[in-house]
Design a protein around this motif. Structure first.
Motif, mmCIF file in Angstrom:
data_model
loop_
_atom_site.group_PDB
_atom_site.id
_atom_site.type_symbol
_atom_site.label_atom_id
_atom_site.label_comp_id
_atom_site.label_asym_id
_atom_site.label_seq_id
_atom_site.Cartn_x
_atom_site.Cartn_y
_atom_site.Cartn_z
ATOM 1 N N MET A 70 0.857 -1.197 0.000
ATOM 2 C CA MET A 70 0.000 0.000 0.000
ATOM 3 C C MET A 70 0.889 1.241 0.000
ATOM 4 S SD MET A 70 -2.941 1.139 2.771
ATOM 5 C CE MET A 70 -4.041 -0.215 2.393
ATOM 6 N N LYS A 71 0.601 2.174 -0.897
ATOM 7 C CA LYS A 71 1.433 3.382 -0.979
ATOM 8 C C LYS A 71 1.167 4.282 0.224
ATOM 9 C CE LYS A 71 -1.870 5.896 -3.923
ATOM 10 N NZ LYS A 71 -2.080 6.588 -5.199
ATOM 11 N N GLN A 72 2.098 5.241 0.410
ATOM 12 C CA GLN A 72 1.995 6.146 1.559
ATOM 13 C C GLN A 72 0.678 6.923 1.548
ATOM 14 O OE1 GLN A 72 5.212 8.938 1.857
ATOM 15 N NE2 GLN A 72 4.239 10.117 3.494
ATOM 16 N N ILE A 73 0.081 7.055 2.730
ATOM 17 C CA ILE A 73 -1.144 7.843 2.882
ATOM 18 C C ILE A 73 -0.799 9.103 3.661
ATOM 19 C CG2 ILE A 73 -3.380 7.927 4.046
ATOM 20 C CD1 ILE A 73 -3.743 4.994 3.414
ATOM 21 N N HIS A 74 -1.188 10.244 3.141
ATOM 22 C CA HIS A 74 -0.923 11.509 3.815
ATOM 23 C C HIS A 74 -2.035 11.775 4.830
ATOM 24 C CE1 HIS A 74 2.461 12.550 1.243
ATOM 25 N NE2 HIS A 74 1.741 12.127 0.211
ATOM 26 N N VAL A 75 -1.664 11.690 6.098
ATOM 27 C CA VAL A 75 -2.645 11.829 7.179
ATOM 28 C C VAL A 75 -3.300 13.210 7.149
ATOM 29 C CG1 VAL A 75 -2.906 11.881 9.693
ATOM 30 C CG2 VAL A 75 -1.519 10.103 8.623
ATOM 31 N N LEU A 76 -2.541 14.226 6.748
ATOM 32 C CA LEU A 76 -3.117 15.575 6.693
ATOM 33 C C LEU A 76 -4.272 15.635 5.694
ATOM 34 C CD1 LEU A 76 -3.110 18.527 7.566
ATOM 35 C CD2 LEU A 76 -1.377 18.990 5.815
ATOM 36 N N ARG A 77 -4.119 14.952 4.544
ATOM 37 C CA ARG A 77 -5.210 14.951 3.551
ATOM 38 C C ARG A 77 -6.452 14.275 4.125
ATOM 39 N NH1 ARG A 77 -7.981 12.179 -0.219
ATOM 40 N NH2 ARG A 77 -7.060 10.164 0.333
ATOM 41 N N LEU A 78 -6.265 13.139 4.802
ATOM 42 C CA LEU A 78 -7.406 12.464 5.418
ATOM 43 C C LEU A 78 -8.066 13.376 6.454
ATOM 44 C CD1 LEU A 78 -6.051 8.830 6.035
ATOM 45 C CD2 LEU A 78 -7.099 9.792 3.982
#
Length: 464
Positions: A1-9
């Motif tokens: 799974m590619k990196q998820i940007h917590v700020l975007r969520l």
């Protein structure tokens, strides 16, 4: 799974907070038009304006079940649908009865979002950034209120007052469909939280998501803590010895409200007009100033809550709030009313905005263990909406110039009462609320499970 940007969520989920603010404040620009269009008596208008709060209580009551069964994202999707239905339904309502029904539906959405948005953010955020990211939700609430003030003002400029009373008010409520539709669409781009996935036994997905949210960290210690925390999942709050912790959460919620904040948010033009001989237009301008200060100092909280900690901000803020509101009450009692009181109003709002406003939400989202978080948070938020309703309904009674309370204390009593509640808040935070800065949700959970309930109410409140 590619990196998820917590700020975007966080920004996507915080749209739930924005809709919380938007939905609760949209009616402020339409009360006169509603009264004219539906021929409402003052009592009927009051009920129409407050009807959303009934939905908020119901929404908070069911949010725990929804978020446990269908997931944090699933519950937010339900809230987004309710916001959308409420916006369209309120805009096309043919009678005051149908209008109230649609406002209650929107209130249910607010009640769900008020609980689930900060919980989602807390469950995906790294511990060192959790306070700031959860505080973004409070920023979104205040921003939503400010946005709708300007939207209402812009719509009011589109035609004469007669147009506003017949048609314009419908555009005000219908405008909420835009952010509600956007929120609904964007929710399909965010994942569930790793802690909810683990709760449902979907461990592989949970581990992958946890790593994607923390790409530069070794997640194994955190994952072991999460798995260990879910060993209690079939045990009730009482059996886990967490009743006292739920009481702390409920009291945090109640103190946030009984210090009087919504009196200033709901009745600001009336209060500010009473402080001087200015016109209602000037009072409305000052109300926007109140909103701007609220927003600015919420940003202060975002940048300081993970640096200085939760307890210092809460106690300092409650202290400034008490001093400010005692000054307002004393000025009213001695007939020393004047424009200078705007300073104390703004100091009170600023203090709330960097303390009890956002930090209460931060604490509520992080103090409850994984296994009971949905249920316990639902109870705490339900108490918050009930307290909100009680304060909002009792202030006009205490402030009625024909009443015994007003005539005896010259209008100072309610402000003194809120000041006393601020002092109680300081004592409560100092004595019973622990510092949570920099700890993972599971480390906080071990604090409760390793200690007897009496310790949670004692020395542990001072631990750092």
């Amino acid at each position: 799974m590619k990196q998820i940007h917590v700020l975007r969520l966080t920004l996507v989920v915080a749209l739930g907070g924005l809709l919380f603010g938007y939905d609760t404040a949209v009616i402020s620009g339409a009360t006169q038009a509603l009264q004219t269009y539906f021929s409402l008596s003052p009592a009927q208008l009051g009920f129409a304006a407050a009807s959303a709060l009934i939905g908020c209580v119901a929404g908070a009551a069911i949010a725990g079940v929804l978020s446990s069964r269908y997931g944090r994202r699933g519950a937010l999707i339900v809230a987004a649908l309710l916001f959308l239905v409420s916006a369209i339904g309120s805009a096309v309502a043919a009678s005051d009865f149908s209008f109230i029904i649609y406002r209650i539906i929107g209130g249910i959405g607010v009640g769900i979002a008020s609980m689930v948005s900060p919980m989602y953010i807390a469950e995906i955020a790294p511990s060192e950034k959790r306070g700031a990211l959860v505080a973004c939700n409070q920023f979104a609430i205040i921003f939503g209120m400010l946005v709708v003030y300007f939207v209402n003002y812009g719509i009011a400029l589109l035609g004469p007052e007669s147009w506003l009373n017949q048609v314009g008010w419908r555009y005000m409520f219908g405008s909420e469909a835009i952010p509600a539709g956007l929120f609904l669409l964007l929710l399909f781009t965010v994942p569930e939280t790793p802690r909810w996935l683990a709760m449902k036994g979907r461990n592989q997905q949970a581990r992958q998501l946890l790593q994607a949210c923390n790409p530069s960290s070794d997640i194994e210690p955190l994952w072991r803590d999460i798995v260990a925390s879910l060993e209690h999942k079939s045990v009730s709050i009482r059996e886990q010895g967490l009743t006292g912790l739920v009481v702390i959460g409920v009291l945090l919620s109640v103190f946030q409200q009984v210090t009087g904040i919504n009196v200033f948010l709901y009745y600001a033009p009336t209060i500010l007009k009473g402080f001087s001989n200015s016109s209602i237009d000037i009072a409305l301008l000052q109300t926007i100033l109140v909103g701007a200060v609220n927003l600015l100092f919420t940003v202060v909280a975002i940048f300081t809550v993970d640096k200085f900690g939760r307890r210092p901000l809460m106690m300092i803020g409650a202290g400034i709030m008490s001093v400010s509101i005692f000054a307002i009450g004393t000025a009213a009692y001695f007939h020393a009313i004047g424009g200078y009181l705007l300073f104390f109003v703004l100091a009170y709002i600023a203090a709330f905005a960097f303390s009890l406003g956002p930090v209460t939400w931060v604490l509520l989202s992080e103090i409850f263990p994984n296994s009971v978080r949905s249920k316990a948070l639902s109870i705490a938020i339900l108490a918050q909406w009930v307290a909100n309703y009680v304060v909002s309904q009792t202030f006009p009674i205490m402030n009625a110039k024909s009443g015994w309370v007003y005539q005896t204390f010259n209008g100072g009593f309610p402000f003194w009462l809120y000041g006393v509640m601020g002092i109680f808040t300081i004592v409560f935070i100092y004595r019973w609320v622990p510092e949570t800065k920099g700890r993972s949700l599971e480390q906080l959970e071990m604090l409760w499970h390793k200690q007897p309930e009496s310790a949670v109410f004692g020395e542990k409140s001072h631990s750092h």
